[in-house]
Design a protein around this motif. Structure first.
Motif, PDB file in Angstrom:
ATOM      1  N   ASN A 119       1.009  -1.096   0.000  1.00 34.27           N
ATOM      2  CA  ASN A 119       0.128  -0.135   0.078  1.00 34.27           C
ATOM      3  C   ASN A 119       0.714   1.158   0.078  1.00 34.27           C
ATOM      4  O   ASN A 119       0.535   2.306  -0.644  1.00 34.27           O
ATOM      5  CB  ASN A 119      -0.879   0.152   1.197  1.00 34.27           C
ATOM      6  N   THR A 120       2.053   1.225   0.579  1.00 42.45           N
ATOM      7  CA  THR A 120       3.052   2.436   0.863  1.00 42.45           C
ATOM      8  C   THR A 120       3.013   2.962  -0.567  1.00 42.45           C
ATOM      9  O   THR A 120       3.086   4.172  -0.841  1.00 42.45           O
ATOM     10  CB  THR A 120       4.394   2.220   1.394  1.00 42.45           C
ATOM     11  N   PHE A 121       3.511   2.243  -1.395  1.00 32.50           N
ATOM     12  CA  PHE A 121       3.707   2.522  -3.013  1.00 32.50           C
ATOM     13  C   PHE A 121       2.473   3.512  -3.579  1.00 32.50           C
ATOM     14  O   PHE A 121       2.838   4.291  -4.169  1.00 32.50           O
ATOM     15  CB  PHE A 121       4.279   1.400  -3.939  1.00 32.50           C
ATOM     16  N   TYR A 122       1.481   2.635  -3.622  1.00 37.63           N
ATOM     17  CA  TYR A 122       0.174   3.319  -4.232  1.00 37.63           C
ATOM     18  C   TYR A 122      -0.109   4.424  -3.467  1.00 37.63           C
ATOM     19  O   TYR A 122      -0.729   5.481  -4.138  1.00 37.63           O
ATOM     20  CB  TYR A 122      -1.046   2.426  -4.123  1.00 37.63           C
ATOM     21  N   LYS A 123      -0.039   4.662  -2.106  1.00 38.71           N
ATOM     22  CA  LYS A 123      -0.062   5.948  -1.324  1.00 38.71           C
ATOM     23  C   LYS A 123       0.438   6.986  -1.809  1.00 38.71           C
ATOM     24  O   LYS A 123       0.325   8.017  -1.985  1.00 38.71           O
ATOM     25  CB  LYS A 123      -0.388   5.604   0.270  1.00 38.71           C
ATOM     26  N   LEU A 124       1.804   6.442  -2.076  1.00 41.21           N
ATOM     27  CA  LEU A 124       2.962   7.534  -2.420  1.00 41.21           C
ATOM     28  C   LEU A 124       2.724   7.998  -3.730  1.00 41.21           C
ATOM     29  O   LEU A 124       2.769   9.216  -4.067  1.00 41.21           O
ATOM     30  CB  LEU A 124       4.362   6.886  -2.392  1.00 41.21           C
ATOM     31  N   ARG A 125       2.219   7.239  -4.684  1.00 42.65           N
ATOM     32  CA  ARG A 125       1.911   7.505  -5.963  1.00 42.65           C
ATOM     33  C   ARG A 125       0.716   8.480  -6.082  1.00 42.65           C
ATOM     34  O   ARG A 125       0.655   9.460  -6.840  1.00 42.65           O
ATOM     35  CB  ARG A 125       1.653   6.356  -6.947  1.00 42.65           C
TER      36      ARG A 125
ATOM     37  N   ASP B 287       7.359  17.673   2.238  1.00 41.90           N
ATOM     38  CA  ASP B 287       7.315  16.932   3.430  1.00 41.90           C
ATOM     39  C   ASP B 287       5.949  15.998   3.377  1.00 41.90           C
ATOM     40  O   ASP B 287       6.014  15.044   4.162  1.00 41.90           O
ATOM     41  CB  ASP B 287       6.809  18.114   4.261  1.00 41.90           C
ATOM     42  N   ASP B 288       4.957  16.296   2.672  1.00 39.18           N
ATOM     43  CA  ASP B 288       3.846  15.471   2.291  1.00 39.18           C
ATOM     44  C   ASP B 288       4.403  14.089   1.949  1.00 39.18           C
ATOM     45  O   ASP B 288       3.967  13.182   2.535  1.00 39.18           O
ATOM     46  CB  ASP B 288       2.794  15.978   1.424  1.00 39.18           C
ATOM     47  N   ILE B 289       5.186  14.012   0.989  1.00 40.24           N
ATOM     48  CA  ILE B 289       5.775  12.719   0.592  1.00 40.24           C
ATOM     49  C   ILE B 289       6.796  12.144   1.356  1.00 40.24           C
ATOM     50  O   ILE B 289       6.519  10.874   1.798  1.00 40.24           O
ATOM     51  CB  ILE B 289       6.604  13.075  -0.774  1.00 40.24           C
ATOM     52  N   ALA B 290       7.359  12.719   2.081  1.00 40.51           N
ATOM     53  CA  ALA B 290       8.576  12.216   3.162  1.00 40.51           C
ATOM     54  C   ALA B 290       7.515  11.596   4.346  1.00 40.51           C
ATOM     55  O   ALA B 290       7.961  10.675   4.915  1.00 40.51           O
ATOM     56  CB  ALA B 290       9.291  13.349   3.805  1.00 40.51           C
ATOM     57  N   GLU B 291       6.414  12.288   4.493  1.00 40.73           N
ATOM     58  CA  GLU B 291       5.894  11.920   5.593  1.00 40.73           C
ATOM     59  C   GLU B 291       5.268  10.404   5.491  1.00 40.73           C
ATOM     60  O   GLU B 291       5.038   9.276   6.253  1.00 40.73           O
ATOM     61  CB  GLU B 291       4.436  12.632   6.047  1.00 40.73           C
ATOM     62  N   VAL B 292       4.600  10.264   3.946  1.00 42.06           N
ATOM     63  CA  VAL B 292       4.154   8.758   3.790  1.00 42.06           C
ATOM     64  C   VAL B 292       5.396   7.854   3.727  1.00 42.06           C
ATOM     65  O   VAL B 292       5.019   6.636   4.428  1.00 42.06           O
ATOM     66  CB  VAL B 292       3.661   8.808   2.188  1.00 42.06           C
ATOM     67  N   ILE B 293       6.533   8.057   3.281  1.00 43.53           N
ATOM     68  CA  ILE B 293       7.653   7.180   3.400  1.00 43.53           C
ATOM     69  C   ILE B 293       8.057   6.761   4.768  1.00 43.53           C
ATOM     70  O   ILE B 293       8.434   5.794   4.890  1.00 43.53           O
ATOM     71  CB  ILE B 293       8.793   7.737   2.385  1.00 43.53           C
TER      72      ILE B 293
ATOM     73  N   LEU C 238      13.004   9.488  -7.053  1.00 40.70           N
ATOM     74  CA  LEU C 238      12.860   8.941  -5.729  1.00 40.70           C
ATOM     75  C   LEU C 238      11.604   7.658  -5.778  1.00 40.70           C
ATOM     76  O   LEU C 238      11.819   6.483  -4.978  1.00 40.70           O
ATOM     77  CB  LEU C 238      12.590   9.939  -4.493  1.00 40.70           C
ATOM     78  N   MET C 239      10.760   8.043  -6.450  1.00 38.19           N
ATOM     79  CA  MET C 239       9.453   7.296  -6.820  1.00 38.19           C
ATOM     80  C   MET C 239      10.052   5.923  -7.393  1.00 38.19           C
ATOM     81  O   MET C 239       9.783   4.675  -6.948  1.00 38.19           O
ATOM     82  CB  MET C 239       8.638   7.732  -7.686  1.00 38.19           C
ATOM     83  N   GLN C 240      11.012   5.958  -8.299  1.00 36.34           N
ATOM     84  CA  GLN C 240      11.499   4.822  -8.818  1.00 36.34           C
ATOM     85  C   GLN C 240      12.177   3.820  -7.982  1.00 36.34           C
ATOM     86  O   GLN C 240      12.380   2.767  -8.045  1.00 36.34           O
ATOM     87  CB  GLN C 240      12.689   5.343 -10.234  1.00 36.34           C
ATOM     88  N   LEU C 241      13.212   4.664  -7.106  1.00 36.77           N
ATOM     89  CA  LEU C 241      13.730   3.843  -6.185  1.00 36.77           C
ATOM     90  C   LEU C 241      13.032   3.171  -5.091  1.00 36.77           C
ATOM     91  O   LEU C 241      13.237   2.142  -4.657  1.00 36.77           O
ATOM     92  CB  LEU C 241      14.931   4.915  -5.467  1.00 36.77           C
ATOM     93  N   VAL C 242      11.739   3.773  -4.731  1.00 34.29           N
ATOM     94  CA  VAL C 242      10.817   3.167  -3.805  1.00 34.29           C
ATOM     95  C   VAL C 242      10.296   1.961  -4.629  1.00 34.29           C
ATOM     96  O   VAL C 242      10.223   0.855  -4.017  1.00 34.29           O
ATOM     97  CB  VAL C 242       9.839   4.280  -3.464  1.00 34.29           C
ATOM     98  N   LEU C 243       9.929   2.132  -5.917  1.00 32.53           N
ATOM     99  CA  LEU C 243       9.394   0.889  -6.531  1.00 32.53           C
ATOM    100  C   LEU C 243      10.691  -0.324  -6.550  1.00 32.53           C
ATOM    101  O   LEU C 243      10.125  -1.411  -6.444  1.00 32.53           O
ATOM    102  CB  LEU C 243       9.222   1.387  -8.071  1.00 32.53           C
ATOM    103  N   ALA C 244      11.607   0.138  -6.885  1.00 35.20           N
ATOM    104  CA  ALA C 244      12.813  -0.845  -6.917  1.00 35.20           C
ATOM    105  C   ALA C 244      12.783  -1.437  -5.813  1.00 35.20           C
ATOM    106  O   ALA C 244      12.901  -2.841  -5.698  1.00 35.20           O
ATOM    107  CB  ALA C 244      13.979  -0.075  -7.436  1.00 35.20           C
ATOM    108  N   THR C 245      13.131  -0.829  -4.654  1.00 38.04           N
ATOM    109  CA  THR C 245      13.257  -1.752  -3.379  1.00 38.04           C
ATOM    110  C   THR C 245      11.907  -2.433  -2.858  1.00 38.04           C
ATOM    111  O   THR C 245      11.987  -3.402  -2.211  1.00 38.04           O
ATOM    112  CB  THR C 245      13.617  -0.706  -2.128  1.00 38.04           C
ATOM    113  N   THR C 246      10.887  -1.777  -3.155  1.00 39.75           N
ATOM    114  CA  THR C 246       9.384  -2.319  -2.965  1.00 39.75           C
ATOM    115  C   THR C 246       9.345  -3.814  -3.672  1.00 39.75           C
ATOM    116  O   THR C 246       8.997  -4.893  -2.962  1.00 39.75           O
ATOM    117  CB  THR C 246       8.381  -1.440  -3.415  1.00 39.75           C
ATOM    118  N   VAL C 247       9.789  -3.761  -4.933  1.00 41.46           N
ATOM    119  CA  VAL C 247       9.551  -5.030  -5.502  1.00 41.46           C
ATOM    120  C   VAL C 247      10.434  -6.043  -4.974  1.00 41.46           C
ATOM    121  O   VAL C 247      10.191  -7.294  -4.828  1.00 41.46           O
ATOM    122  CB  VAL C 247       9.676  -4.936  -7.082  1.00 41.46           C
ATOM    123  N   VAL C 248      11.741  -5.654  -4.473  1.00 41.86           N
ATOM    124  CA  VAL C 248      12.714  -6.894  -4.038  1.00 41.86           C
ATOM    125  C   VAL C 248      12.071  -7.392  -2.857  1.00 41.86           C
ATOM    126  O   VAL C 248      12.122  -8.574  -2.655  1.00 41.86           O
ATOM    127  CB  VAL C 248      13.922  -6.378  -3.834  1.00 41.86           C
TER     128      VAL C 248
END
Length: 285
Positions: A21-27, A38-44, A84-94
């Motif tokens: 869910n974190t990924f979709y919420k972030l998107r 700050d909004d984005i950082a809060e979700v992460i 940064l979204m791409q890096l979130v995706l990369a680490t989330t998938v792993v």
């Protein structure tokens, strides 16, 4: 020929059917024009392990900031939201792929090859004078993700395919196509489609063995195709016989680079980042 439907591999497994869910919420937050760093950082920051991984990547040789970035807000300001979204995706998938049988896949080797492919793809991208290489890094990182789906969903059949490939001398993807009617590239593309990820990423993964068959993004598929082969060179060393990793020479024309002029530079750039970045991803896997 096995009568398995490619969609069944994806849809009949809840953990694979969608990303966390974190990924979709972030998107969702990033798509809001009124959002700020700050909004984005809060979700992460709700996910401490994700926060730590992102800060490790941003402070690694991947960017070269070497310990200067201490917060997600600072990281966003320096590398940009999309990156940064791409890096979130990369680490989330792993993190999605746990519990793969050891007799089917050496996961350490798998992720090392995947990271080397991602870094090589990014180096090719940069050799072309392109910036923002994170999305092509993700395409390289995820190019063999379909193979992990097969390990989880059809391990017995995949074992037969691997044994057949070993005896016949066929490359894995060709043996898969003979047995299943599709290869791991197609499975990876279908998974990324189910996750509602960009078509460019879907095609680069789905067609990485046959880049000219990509309808809309043959150049991205060609980048990953070349990066796949280069990554074997990085992991196996310069003395390894690369003939077993046949590839389409025309891919160099597709990416508008020259093998003679650019290959060594691409290898050196990827190698300089490989040890540090692969360790970050291996800690996640």
């Amino acid at each position: 020929m096995s009568m398995i439907d490619i969609q069944d591999l994806i849809s009949k497994n809840e953990p694979l059917a969608s990303l966390p869910n974190t990924f979709y919420k972030l998107r969702e937050v990033v798509a809001d024009p009124d959002c700020d760093f700050d909004d984005i950082a809060e979700v992460i920051s709700v996910d401490p392990s994700l926060t730590l991984r992102l800060l490790k990547i941003v402070n690694s040789a991947f960017y070269g900031f070497c310990g200067e970035i201490e917060t997600i807000s600072h990281a966003l300001a320096v590398v940009g939201t999309g990156q940064l979204m791409q890096l979130v995706l990369a680490t989330t998938v792993v993190e999605q792929f746990k519990g793969i049988p050891k007799d089917l896949m050496d996961m350490k080797r798998f992720w090392k090859h995947s990271v080397a492919c991602g870094l090589s793809a990014r180096a090719i991208h940069q050799a072309r004078g392109e910036h923002d290489g994170e999305s092509i890094f993700v395409a390289g990182l995820l190019h063999d993700i379909g193979r992990l789906v097969m390990c989880l969903k059809v391990p017995d059949q995949l074992k037969l395919v691997i044994d057949f490939a070993g005896k016949s001398g066929d490359r894995w993807h060709k043996a898969e196509a003979k047995y299943f009617g599709f290869d791991h590239g197609a499975v990876g593309g279908a998974l990324l489609r189910a996750w509602n990820l960009p078509k460019k990423l879907q095609e680069a993964v789905a067609h990485h063995h046959f880049p000219t068959s990509a309808d809309n993004f043959p150049q991205e598929a060609a980048v990953v195709h070349l990066a796949d082969r280069i990554s074997h060179q990085i992991i196996s060393g310069p003395d390894h016989d690369m003939e077993e990793y046949a590839y389409e020479k025309s891919a160099w024309d597709a990416v508008q680079l020259s093998e003679d002029l650019h290959l060594q530079q691409i290898i050196e750039q990827a190698e300089a980042q490989f040890e540090e970045v692969s360790q970050i991803f291996l800690q996640t896997a």
